[in-house]
Design a protein around this motif. Structure first.
Motif, PDB file in Angstrom:
ATOM      1  N   CYS A 209       0.750  -1.123   0.180  1.00 62.50           N
ATOM      2  CA  CYS A 209       0.076  -0.037  -0.031  1.00 62.50           C
ATOM      3  C   CYS A 209       0.496   1.568   0.116  1.00 62.50           C
ATOM      4  O   CYS A 209       0.692   1.943  -0.411  1.00 62.50           O
ATOM      5  N   LEU A 212       1.982   1.605  -4.164  1.00 61.88           N
ATOM      6  CA  LEU A 212       1.151   2.357  -4.391  1.00 61.88           C
ATOM      7  C   LEU A 212       0.835   3.382  -4.225  1.00 61.88           C
ATOM      8  O   LEU A 212       0.081   4.788  -5.121  1.00 61.88           O
ATOM      9  N   SER A 213       0.667   3.514  -3.211  1.00 60.38           N
ATOM     10  CA  SER A 213       0.359   4.967  -2.630  1.00 60.38           C
ATOM     11  C   SER A 213       1.043   5.836  -3.451  1.00 60.38           C
ATOM     12  O   SER A 213       0.543   7.378  -3.719  1.00 60.38           O
ATOM     13  N   GLU A 221      -5.546   2.577   0.244  1.00 60.48           N
ATOM     14  CA  GLU A 221      -5.755   1.240   0.683  1.00 60.48           C
ATOM     15  C   GLU A 221      -5.670  -0.034  -0.152  1.00 60.48           C
ATOM     16  O   GLU A 221      -5.374  -0.649  -1.827  1.00 60.48           O
ATOM     17  N   THR A 222      -5.203  -1.360   0.691  1.00 57.24           N
ATOM     18  CA  THR A 222      -5.397  -2.823  -0.206  1.00 57.24           C
ATOM     19  C   THR A 222      -6.698  -3.582   0.104  1.00 57.24           C
ATOM     20  O   THR A 222      -6.426  -3.225   1.576  1.00 57.24           O
ATOM     21  N   ASN A 223      -6.698  -4.737  -0.251  1.00 59.08           N
ATOM     22  CA  ASN A 223      -7.725  -5.655   0.563  1.00 59.08           C
ATOM     23  C   ASN A 223      -6.984  -6.699   1.201  1.00 59.08           C
ATOM     24  O   ASN A 223      -8.035  -6.786   2.277  1.00 59.08           O
ATOM     25  N   THR A 224      -5.874  -6.712   0.391  1.00 60.31           N
ATOM     26  CA  THR A 224      -5.208  -7.353   2.370  1.00 60.31           C
ATOM     27  C   THR A 224      -3.870  -7.154   1.551  1.00 60.31           C
ATOM     28  O   THR A 224      -3.557  -6.392   1.825  1.00 60.31           O
ATOM     29  N   ALA A 225      -3.558  -7.428   3.349  1.00 56.73           N
ATOM     30  CA  ALA A 225      -1.842  -7.562   3.651  1.00 56.73           C
ATOM     31  C   ALA A 225      -1.432  -8.795   3.755  1.00 56.73           C
ATOM     32  O   ALA A 225      -0.752  -9.460   4.365  1.00 56.73           O
ATOM     33  N   ARG A 235      -2.843  -2.664   5.315  1.00 59.67           N
ATOM     34  CA  ARG A 235      -3.497  -2.435   4.546  1.00 59.67           C
ATOM     35  C   ARG A 235      -3.650  -1.472   3.926  1.00 59.67           C
ATOM     36  O   ARG A 235      -3.610  -0.491   2.697  1.00 59.67           O
TER      37      ARG A 235
END
Length: 320
Positions: A209, A212-213, A221-225, A235
């Motif tokens: 995350c 990506l940010s 935000e991500t759906n999983t970590a 996440r």
């Protein structure tokens, strides 16, 4: 947020009332393996086995001075932050309520309890536990300890102050990133000392995350970590941390769990030091970039050594 050299010195003086400085060594075995000088900052040698202990010291000192009537704290963690806060809060006579996700490290949980934490398991990952911890803190009138706060950063920046004081001519320092206190402290310490060292952010492939940010120019935000490096399993990025590392980090390196496991084996073979997943991630990134770093001088932050025995046994046997 900015820190001056005087800020770092004052924070270090406070930290040293509770623990000694940790060592940093240039390991010849790692130099022979990677073709560059490798300085390892040994945050696995703190009283809790991880760098987070420093932020606990400075945060609880600040809390006691600014909120003298507070009865206790509430926070969420995957382990190292929780040990830090429980240790410092208990020493100050405060209650320490700590939330962890289900399936958290058995040995980290035991350590937190030993340091005085009231441990509660909630949710399936760190960010879910964090939301619940914030709710309960509000409900019970406890001080919230967030995963990122200027007083936490002021404390953890002292490890970078020690490293840069010992080795001011490092070309680059590789730092694992979860919520961001470690890398932000490193960036702020570098800037306070007026150094040109590149600070390189290391993210787990399954928990990207922060990277990506930065790529998007906004929080993502991500759906999983999904990584066994639990200190990096985040996440939801933190805006205040993003504001620092988006500008101050030279680049991001993404490492897989297989690369992290290999770095754990290398650290044990070459230095006989124990590293948890997030603690080995910085070396994993340097190993990935060894050709570009040939003949140069690199630092890696061994941020912690709190790995469960069974996990480490699997890693030493060649697993992940």
């Amino acid at each position: 947020m900015q820190l001056s050299e005087d800020d770092l010195k004052r924070a270090a003086d406070l930290v040293y009332t509770s623990m000694p400085a940790t060592p940093q060594y240039a390991w010849p075995q790692l130099k022979a393996r990677l073709g560059c000088e490798v300085w390892v900052k040994h945050e696995n040698h703190t009283p809790t086995g991880a760098f987070k202990v420093r932020g606990g010291i400075t945060f609880i000192d600040w809390l006691r001075r600014t909120h003298p009537d507070v009865a206790g704290i509430c926070t969420a963690t995957r382990g190292n932050h929780g040990q830090s806060q429980a240790r410092a809060a208990t020493a100050a006579g405060l209650r320490a309520l700590v939330y962890v996700p289900h399936g958290n490290s058995v040995e980290k949980n035991a350590s937190m309890r030993a340091f005085g934490a009231e441990l509660v398991e909630h949710g399936q990952d760190f960010d879910t536990a964090r939301v619940e911890a914030f709710r309960v803190a509000e409900e019970q009138g406890l001080a919230i300890v967030p995963p990122f706060h200027k007083e936490l950063v002021r404390g953890v920046a002292t490890y970078a102050y020690e490293l840069f004081t010992a080795a001011p001519d490092l070309d680059a320092v590789y730092v694992p990133i979860g919520c961001g206190s470690g890398i932000c402290g490193t960036i702020l310490a570098r800037d306070a000392l007026g150094l040109k060292t590149e600070v390189i952010a290391v993210v787990a492939e399954g928990a990207p995350c922060a990277r990506l940010s930065v790529e998007a120019g906004r929080l993502v935000e991500t759906n999983t970590a999904d990584t066994f490096a639990d200190g990096m399993a985040v996440r939801v990025p933190v805006q205040a941390a993003f504001d620092i590392y988006a500008k101050g980090a030279s680049r991001f390196v993404t490492v897989s769990d297989a690369e992290i496991a290999q770095a754990m084996r290398v650290l044990y073979e070459d230095t006989h030091n124990l590293a948890e997943g997030s603690g080995a991630a910085a070396l994993a990134a340097l190993m990935q970039e060894k050709d570009a770093m040939a003949g140069r001088k690199a630092g890696v932050i061994l941020s912690g050594g709190n790995v469960d025995a069974g996990v480490f046994a699997d890693v030493l046997a060649g697993g992940i």
